[in-house]
Design an enzyme around this catalytic site. Structure first.
Site, PDB file in Angstrom:
ATOM      1  N   ARG B 161      44.629  12.708  46.559  1.00 52.18           N
ATOM      2  CA  ARG B 161      44.479  11.272  46.249  1.00 52.18           C
ATOM      3  C   ARG B 161      43.515  11.147  45.085  1.00 52.18           C
ATOM      4  O   ARG B 161      43.030  12.133  44.539  1.00 52.18           O
ATOM      5  CB  ARG B 161      43.945  10.531  47.482  1.00 52.18           C
ATOM      6  CG  ARG B 161      45.035  10.075  48.427  1.00 52.18           C
ATOM      7  CD  ARG B 161      44.637   9.089  49.506  1.00 52.18           C
ATOM      8  NE  ARG B 161      43.239   8.844  49.713  1.00 52.18           N
ATOM      9  CZ  ARG B 161      42.724   8.595  50.925  1.00 52.18           C
ATOM     10  NH1 ARG B 161      43.497   8.668  51.986  1.00 52.18           N
ATOM     11  NH2 ARG B 161      41.465   8.318  51.094  1.00 52.18           N
ATOM     12  N   GLY B 200      44.682  16.848  59.359  1.00 51.14           N
ATOM     13  CA  GLY B 200      43.615  16.520  58.407  1.00 51.14           C
ATOM     14  C   GLY B 200      43.210  15.072  58.573  1.00 51.14           C
ATOM     15  O   GLY B 200      43.717  14.361  59.449  1.00 51.14           O
ATOM     16  N   ASN B 201      42.276  14.644  57.759  1.00 45.96           N
ATOM     17  CA  ASN B 201      41.755  13.272  57.849  1.00 45.96           C
ATOM     18  C   ASN B 201      42.443  12.395  56.804  1.00 45.96           C
ATOM     19  O   ASN B 201      42.399  12.696  55.613  1.00 45.96           O
ATOM     20  CB  ASN B 201      40.246  13.305  57.567  1.00 45.96           C
ATOM     21  CG  ASN B 201      39.728  11.941  57.172  1.00 45.96           C
ATOM     22  OD1 ASN B 201      39.740  11.036  57.981  1.00 45.96           O
ATOM     23  ND2 ASN B 201      39.343  11.791  55.922  1.00 45.96           N
ATOM     24  N   GLU B 202      43.131  11.349  57.250  1.00 45.49           N
ATOM     25  CA  GLU B 202      43.783  10.396  56.344  1.00 45.49           C
ATOM     26  C   GLU B 202      44.737  11.091  55.366  1.00 45.49           C
ATOM     27  O   GLU B 202      44.950  10.634  54.247  1.00 45.49           O
ATOM     28  CB  GLU B 202      42.720   9.658  55.493  1.00 45.49           C
ATOM     29  CG  GLU B 202      41.758   8.821  56.276  1.00 45.49           C
ATOM     30  CD  GLU B 202      40.600   8.341  55.417  1.00 45.49           C
ATOM     31  OE1 GLU B 202      39.731   7.674  55.963  1.00 45.49           O
ATOM     32  OE2 GLU B 202      40.571   8.644  54.218  1.00 45.49           O
ATOM     33  N   GLN B 203      45.234  12.265  55.779  1.00 44.16           N
ATOM     34  CA  GLN B 203      46.113  12.951  54.829  1.00 44.16           C
ATOM     35  C   GLN B 203      46.943  13.972  55.601  1.00 44.16           C
ATOM     36  O   GLN B 203      46.415  14.602  56.533  1.00 44.16           O
ATOM     37  CB  GLN B 203      45.279  13.667  53.762  1.00 44.16           C
ATOM     38  CG  GLN B 203      46.093  14.367  52.695  1.00 44.16           C
ATOM     39  CD  GLN B 203      46.985  13.410  51.922  1.00 44.16           C
ATOM     40  OE1 GLN B 203      47.950  12.901  52.475  1.00 44.16           O
ATOM     41  NE2 GLN B 203      46.650  13.172  50.677  1.00 44.16           N
TER      42      GLN B 203
END
Lengths: 262, 238
Positions: B161, B200-203
């Site tokens: 991102r 994973g975190n936010e992904q």
């Protein structure tokens, strides 16, 4: 004969910055072992990081107070060698006959070279992996062994943009390592990117056959009245003949309170 | 009463996988999350004796009989958890790590985790930008009944991102990522508090990593069809 089982190596470690040590790992673990916390050597925090050792020895202030973190040079400015450190320890272990000894590192960030009594083993990269070395054949007959570990920081420590931000310049994401270390909205950058022997170091004595990573699973039926415990384990035969084994599994209730199980 | 001995031959220099015939328990004390019941734990010990040598190695681990299920609810798109068939309302906290210089100790973990239990939490989520937490962390989560949601090392901010896009394909070495993930699973998988692995975190991790993780972590077919096993075991209960 050494007692069977695991012994943690968590005291009596020394540390020194690699650029301040002119000796090789072979010399450190044979002819020139450090004798104590005399410069450039200092007491080390194991398990812990390079920064934990520097804070313990008051070489740098504790980064969690005030603006101390601003006074500690970041790896991006100092270069990786500034946070590449030697860790040294001697330990006693005398095996008998067909005993085997493993040297175990439960986690190192990020890569390392291990010297034991003059012999080298390269530990591959990765912050979240265990390393287990069979060192049976390189122990000293008198039982006194010298261990030196040269620990390198992550390959991509990155640099922190002036505006900071979540994960700095994101370079750390190229490695398999904790990403918060470049700073986040809740933490300032960690100057050494958590380089170090950050988890347990141990030696384990076994006989010819070693138990590796058993896996326990329970299955449940009849509304949890009927349950089964399924257990799988890996076995390694380090000996040079077929090992006829009796494999035992025993399940005992974890006792409550002060009752002890004999 | 739960003791079993099996005889195994291991060739010189070989690695072998051995599965014990399953051990039967009638009404075992179940392990429950904080606030739902006792965190009953059994001590499982495995030893290997070698003919002509004696005891060669020993391993032990605390184990909790429990079944944890979870799925994403279509209506709320939230993840619903059940433990031992009982739905539970998750009260949880985010966890990054206990100390930025990784001065981690059993005492420190015990204090941190008991604090979460005293706050009446029943889950701790280990954020993907931090660590795969250590066995001592999980040990106290087993003791105090905190379920653990453990993320692997991918975060939305660092992986794929931002402007410019950073690390669109995650870490450089995907094999190294999977080696670390597999070794971490082996290190932690016997803890009853371990409730959920998350990519994973936010992904979502890069496709090849995500596929490999899902494949490695799916329930083993042996346990997939409970009816089949019940039928099998009813025919030969022991």
């Amino acid at each position: 004969m050494a007692d069977m089982g695991k012994v943690k190596l968590e005291s009596g470690w020394l540390a020194a910055r690699s650029t301040e040590v002119q000796l090789t790992g072979t010399q450190l673990t044979t002819t020139h072992p450090p004798t104590g916390p005399t410069l450039p050597w200092m007491h080390a925090v194991i398990p812990g990081t390079v920064l934990a050792t520097l804070v313990k020895n008051k070489v740098v202030p504790d980064p969690f107070y005030g603006l101390n973190n601003e006074t500690i040079i970041d790896i991006a400015d100092s270069g990786r060698e500034h946070y590449t450190f030697w860790f040294f320890k001697s330990f006693q272990c005398k095996l008998s006959g067909t005993q085997h000894l493993d040297l175990n590192f439960r986690a190192i960030n990020y890569s390392a070279e291990v010297f034991l009594n003059g012999h080298i083993n390269v530990l591959p990269k990765g912050m979240f992996r265990r390393h287990s070395l069979d060192v049976t054949d390189i122990l000293h007959p008198d039982g006194q062994n010298f261990l030196a570990v040269l620990v390198h920081p992550p390959d991509h420590p990155g640099s922190i943009p002036p505006e900071g931000g979540q994960g700095g310049d994101h370079e750390i994401g190229k490695d398999v390592a904790a990403q918060y270390v470049e700073g986040w909205d809740w933490v300032a950058p960690i100057r050494d990117r958590n380089t170090g022997i950050w988890d347990e170091v141990s030696i384990s004595v076994t006989g010819p056959v070693k138990i590796i990573d058993p896996h326990l699973v329970s299955s449940h039926f009849d509304n949890y009245k009927r349950a089964y415990l399924h257990a799988t384990t890996e076995l390694e035969n380090k000996g040079s003949w077929v090992a006829e084994c009796s494999l035992n599994i025993q399940v005992t209730k974890e006792v409550e309170g002060s009752i002890c199980l004999v | 009463e739960h003791l079993q001995t099996q005889h195994v031959s291991v060739p010189p220099g070989a690695h072998v996988q051995y599965t014990f015939p399953e051990l039967f328990f009638y009404k075992p004390n179940l392990w429950w999350p904080n606030g739902m019941g006792q965190q009953s734990l059994y001590n499982v010990m495995i030893t290997v004796d070698v003919k002509g040598y004696g005891e060669s190695d020993l391993w032990s681990h605390l184990f909790g009989f429990r079944k944890i299920e979870s799925h994403v609810d279509k209506a709320t798109r939230g993840r619903l958890f059940k433990v031992n068939g009982q739905p539970m309302f998750i009260r949880g906290g985010n966890w990054i790590l206990s100390d930025g210089l990784l001065r981690l100790s059993g005492n420190r973990y015990k204090t941190d985790i008991k604090f979460h239990a005293d706050m009446n939490f029943n889950m701790i989520r280990c954020w993907g930008g931090g660590l795969a937490e250590r066995p001592e962390f999980y040990h106290y989560c087993d003791i105090y009944g905190l379920l653990v949601w453990q993320e692997f090392w991918i975060t939305g901010d660092v992986d794929g991102r931002g402007v410019p896009l950073s690390n669109p394909n995650g870490p450089l070495d995907h094999d190294l990522f999977m080696l670390c993930a597999r070794d971490t699973v082996k290190l932690l998988r016997n803890h009853p508090s371990l409730a959920l692995w998350v990519g994973g975190n936010e992904q979502v991790p890069p496709d090849d990593i995500n596929k490999a993780l899902k494949n490695d972590l799916k329930l083993h077919p042996y346990f997939e069809n409970a009816i089949g096993i019940t039928k099998l075991l009813e025919d030969s209960p022991h």
